[in-house]
Design a protein around this motif. Structure first.
Motif, PDB file in Angstrom:
ATOM      1  N   PRO A  59      -3.843  34.256 -13.625  1.00 59.17           N
ATOM      2  CA  PRO A  59      -2.736  34.726 -14.460  1.00 59.17           C
ATOM      3  C   PRO A  59      -2.026  33.578 -15.157  1.00 59.17           C
ATOM      4  O   PRO A  59      -2.231  32.409 -14.818  1.00 59.17           O
ATOM      5  CB  PRO A  59      -1.808  35.425 -13.473  1.00 59.17           C
ATOM      6  N   SER A  60      -1.176  33.919 -16.082  1.00 61.21           N
ATOM      7  CA  SER A  60      -0.433  32.921 -16.841  1.00 61.21           C
ATOM      8  C   SER A  60       0.365  32.015 -15.907  1.00 61.21           C
ATOM      9  O   SER A  60       0.986  32.482 -14.962  1.00 61.21           O
ATOM     10  CB  SER A  60       0.506  33.643 -17.809  1.00 61.21           C
ATOM     11  N   GLY A  61       0.298  30.729 -16.154  1.00 58.66           N
ATOM     12  CA  GLY A  61       1.088  29.780 -15.375  1.00 58.66           C
ATOM     13  C   GLY A  61       0.445  29.323 -14.081  1.00 58.66           C
ATOM     14  O   GLY A  61       1.041  28.566 -13.323  1.00 58.66           O
ATOM     15  N   CYS A  62      -0.815  29.722 -13.819  1.00 59.58           N
ATOM     16  CA  CYS A  62      -1.430  29.371 -12.536  1.00 59.58           C
ATOM     17  C   CYS A  62      -2.017  27.962 -12.547  1.00 59.58           C
ATOM     18  O   CYS A  62      -2.488  27.477 -11.526  1.00 59.58           O
ATOM     19  CB  CYS A  62      -2.490  30.385 -12.140  1.00 59.58           C
ATOM     20  N   GLY A  63      -2.021  27.297 -13.708  1.00 58.32           N
ATOM     21  CA  GLY A  63      -2.467  25.908 -13.741  1.00 58.32           C
ATOM     22  C   GLY A  63      -3.811  25.667 -14.402  1.00 58.32           C
ATOM     23  O   GLY A  63      -4.346  24.555 -14.338  1.00 58.32           O
ATOM     24  N   LYS A  64      -4.356  26.683 -15.067  1.00 63.10           N
ATOM     25  CA  LYS A  64      -5.681  26.560 -15.681  1.00 63.10           C
ATOM     26  C   LYS A  64      -5.722  25.445 -16.728  1.00 63.10           C
ATOM     27  O   LYS A  64      -6.599  24.587 -16.703  1.00 63.10           O
ATOM     28  CB  LYS A  64      -6.090  27.889 -16.338  1.00 63.10           C
ATOM     29  N   SER A  65      -4.754  25.484 -17.657  1.00 67.72           N
ATOM     30  CA  SER A  65      -4.757  24.482 -18.727  1.00 67.72           C
ATOM     31  C   SER A  65      -4.547  23.085 -18.168  1.00 67.72           C
ATOM     32  O   SER A  65      -5.121  22.118 -18.675  1.00 67.72           O
ATOM     33  CB  SER A  65      -3.672  24.790 -19.756  1.00 67.72           C
ATOM     34  N   THR A  66      -3.719  22.993 -17.134  1.00 71.48           N
ATOM     35  CA  THR A  66      -3.468  21.681 -16.542  1.00 71.48           C
ATOM     36  C   THR A  66      -4.758  21.108 -15.954  1.00 71.48           C
ATOM     37  O   THR A  66      -5.037  19.911 -16.103  1.00 71.48           O
ATOM     38  CB  THR A  66      -2.360  21.787 -15.472  1.00 71.48           C
ATOM     39  N   VAL A  67      -5.557  21.938 -15.311  1.00 66.56           N
ATOM     40  CA  VAL A  67      -6.848  21.478 -14.787  1.00 66.56           C
ATOM     41  C   VAL A  67      -7.717  20.959 -15.925  1.00 66.56           C
ATOM     42  O   VAL A  67      -8.284  19.864 -15.861  1.00 66.56           O
ATOM     43  CB  VAL A  67      -7.588  22.624 -14.033  1.00 66.56           C
TER      44      VAL A  67
HETATM   45  N1  LIG Z   1       4.626  19.189 -19.051  1.00 71.83           N
HETATM   46  C1  LIG Z   1       5.014  20.038 -18.107  1.00 71.83           C
HETATM   47  N2  LIG Z   1       6.151  19.831 -17.396  1.00 71.83           N
HETATM   48  C2  LIG Z   1       6.541  20.679 -16.428  1.00 71.83           C
HETATM   49  N3  LIG Z   1       5.860  21.785 -16.084  1.00 71.83           N
HETATM   50  C3  LIG Z   1       4.737  22.063 -16.765  1.00 71.83           C
HETATM   51  C4  LIG Z   1       4.247  21.222 -17.809  1.00 71.83           C
HETATM   52  N4  LIG Z   1       3.102  21.749 -18.289  1.00 71.83           N
HETATM   53  C5  LIG Z   1       2.893  22.884 -17.580  1.00 71.83           C
HETATM   54  N5  LIG Z   1       3.862  23.067 -16.670  1.00 71.83           N
HETATM   55  C6  LIG Z   1       3.961  24.142 -15.683  1.00 71.83           C
HETATM   56  O1  LIG Z   1       2.825  24.071 -14.844  1.00 71.83           O
HETATM   57  C7  LIG Z   1       2.364  25.374 -14.527  1.00 71.83           C
HETATM   58  C8  LIG Z   1       0.931  25.533 -14.949  1.00 71.83           C
HETATM   59  O2  LIG Z   1       0.861  25.482 -16.351  1.00 71.83           O
HETATM   60  P1  LIG Z   1      -0.494  25.711 -17.127  1.00 71.83           P
HETATM   61  O3  LIG Z   1      -0.202  25.530 -18.570  1.00 71.83           O
HETATM   62  O4  LIG Z   1      -1.547  24.860 -16.533  1.00 71.83           O
HETATM   63  O5  LIG Z   1      -0.796  27.246 -16.815  1.00 71.83           O
HETATM   64  P2  LIG Z   1      -1.932  28.204 -17.391  1.00 71.83           P
HETATM   65  O6  LIG Z   1      -2.652  28.776 -16.233  1.00 71.83           O
HETATM   66  O7  LIG Z   1      -2.725  27.483 -18.414  1.00 71.83           O
HETATM   67  O8  LIG Z   1      -1.060  29.371 -18.074  1.00 71.83           O
HETATM   68  P3  LIG Z   1      -1.346  30.197 -19.429  1.00 71.83           P
HETATM   69  O9  LIG Z   1      -2.372  31.238 -19.085  1.00 71.83           O
HETATM   70  O10 LIG Z   1      -0.004  30.811 -19.709  1.00 71.83           O
HETATM   71  O11 LIG Z   1      -1.781  29.247 -20.488  1.00 71.83           O
HETATM   72  C9  LIG Z   1       3.344  26.331 -15.216  1.00 71.83           C
HETATM   73  O12 LIG Z   1       4.320  26.705 -14.281  1.00 71.83           O
HETATM   74  C10 LIG Z   1       3.932  25.509 -16.319  1.00 71.83           C
HETATM   75  O13 LIG Z   1       5.234  25.961 -16.622  1.00 71.83           O
END
Ligand SMILES: Nc1ncnc2c1ncn2[C@@H]1O[C@H](COP(=O)(O)OP(=O)(O)OP(=O)(O)O)[C@@H](O)[C@H]1O
Ligand SMILES: [Mg+2]
Length: 433
Positions: A38-46
């Motif tokens: 789901p949104s915000g689970c950290g996918k993009s960060t990985v």
């Molecule tokens: N630069 C940052 N500083 C602080 N928190 C961050 C930063 N970038 C992302 N986050 C937080 O880290 C968590 C994971 O973010 P991420 O973008 O990896 O999620 P995601 O799974 O890709 O979500 P989505 O499906 O909405 O794109 C979220 O809670 C987001 O708010």
């Protein structure tokens, strides 16, 4: 040729957000791996850590078996496509695709050939002379992919590349993308929150929740044998029915699973009954997908549940009946729900499943207490302390069936298709079957 390995990778942002929590993941050469959650689970960060756009707080990112933590992004031979891709509006399609080759100093002659090859593979060979503004959304996304592919990357990272497109185009492009990356043999990591995309495109799916990896496997494995309740509830439509059951063992004969006023009997010769028997006298979670349930005549002899239709949903190609069977449901919170700051992890010890589970029978808003010493909250609460709310068992029916809300309905249960989870949300019959 590229392999990726994440070893205990954690990302804590400056504000304390734990975006990625001790992830271990291996991606094989040429594999199409989908990161789902789901949104915000950290996918993009990985993805950004693999690309080198973000540094891991701890842990190792390995590319081709070598530590890549300090390798600059440009040396990683990675191409990335995002949801919000940007094309150069003043350049033709051909020049957009050729741009990375030009930057790399490749001669105009082979450059042109490679651009034509990539463009025709993507079905945009006939619009090379147009400007991006003269293209449809799907064509523009193809150009962005072409621009990424043309450098022949060893690793392709795609972050929700299709989410801006309408559903018809999405289905078309997802077949093309998985076909193309396989043809090229490029290792691909594809991020999505769409389970249909994940199950149709992936060689393997990695499912994340709140920065934690929940399960990794082929689409068949994660759908057929989900490792946790969360994965079970995340994959599949309608959602898997998750019911509280009491276990009672009749030695050498069967294991009784009591669901409210009814019971199912797991035969002793079902190899999983040994694993379930371990919970004699306790409560577990029994999962049954709609495909494990078949409407039958009221006098049907066999594994059957009797209920009354609470309401019907008509979906055109099928109807769903939601049955009141007098059992108690387990509700998995936050599955697929849009969340703001969801990954704001609190206590590390509570990061696993229990914390997110909320019994439908629970008093609204009141947090469950963690069992002493266990560190993980039980999904099964003390029945005396809570209101009970009955389960709604989702059953597939033919389109516009001759039944209505209030009618009784009997459903046969395929016992071999049941899933069993313990009170912490972990699959019980691991290693069996
Ligand atoms: N630069 C940052 N500083 C602080 N928190 C961050 C930063 N970038 C992302 N986050 C937080 O880290 C968590 C994971 O973010 P991420 O973008 O990896 O999620 P995601 O799974 O890709 O979500 P989505 O499906 O909405 O794109 C979220 O809670 C987001 O708010
Ligand atoms: Mg994202």
């Amino acid at each position: 040729m590229t392999t990726v390995a994440l070893k205990d990778v954690t990302k804590v942002f400056r504000d304390g957000t734990v975006a990625v929590d001790s992830i271990n993941l291996d991606v094989n050469d040429g594999e199409f791996m989908v990161l789902l959650g789901p949104s915000g689970c950290g996918k993009s960060t990985v993805l950004r850590m693999i690309a080198g756009l973000e540094d891991p707080t701890t842990g190792a990112v390995m590319l081709n078996g070598e530590l890549a933590n300090d390798l600059p992004p440009r040396d990683r031979k990675i191409a990335m496509v995002f949801q919000d891709f940007a094309l150069y509006p003043h350049m033709s399609v051909g020049d957009n695709i050729a741009f990375p080759l030009k930057l790399a100093g490749i001669d105009p002659n082979p450059r042109g050939e490679r651009v034509t090859d990539v463009a025709s593979a993507l079905g945009i060979g006939d619009v090379l002379g147009r400007r991006p503004s003269q293209l449809s959304g799907g064509q523009r996304q193809r150009v962005a992919m072409g621009r990424a592919i043309v450098r022949r990357p060893g690793l392709f990272l795609m972050d929700e590349p299709l989410s801006n497109l309408d559903s018809g185009l999405r289905a078309e492009l997802r077949a093309e993308i998985s076909g193309l990356t396989r043809e090229l043999g490029v290792t691909t990591i594809y991020v999505t929150h769409d389970q249909a995309e994940a199950l149709t495109m992936a060689d393997r799916v990695a499912i994340m929740r709140k920065g934690v990896l929940q399960d990794v496997g082929t689409p068949t494995q994660v759908y057929g044998r989900p490792a946790t309740l969360y994965v079970a509830a995340f994959l599949g439509s309608p959602r898997m029915n998750l019911l509280e059951a009491s276990v009672y063992v009749h030695l050498d004969r069967y294991v009784t699973l009591t669901l409210g006023e009814q019971a199912l009997y797991l035969p002793w010769d079902d190899i999983r009954s040994r694993a379930v028997a371990h919970y004699h006298g306790e409560r577990i979670v029994v999962g049954m997908r709609a495909e494990a349930l078949t409407p039958v005549a009221p006098d049907f002899q066999g594994d059957v549940l009797q209920g009354r239709i609470r309401y019907l949903e008509h979906h055109g190609h099928e109807s769903l009946a939601f049955l009141d069977i007098g059992a108690t449901a387990i509700v998995v919170d936050e599955v697929g729900a849009p969340t703001d700051g969801e990954a704001q992890l609190g206590q590390r010890g509570l990061r696993r499943f229990g914390q997110v589970m909320q019994r439908i029978t629970g008093r609204a808003g009141e947090p469950e207490e963690a069992p002493t010493g266990g560190g993980r909250t039980s999904v099964l609460h003390d029945p005396g302390r809570h209101h009970r709310r009955p389960a709604e068992l989702a059953v597939r029916l033919a389109p516009y069936p001759a039944v209505a809300a209030g009618h009784p309905l009997a459903v046969a249960v395929r016992m071999d298709a049941l899933h069993f989870f313990d009170e912490r949300g972990d699959r019980i019959d691991v290693g069996w079957r």
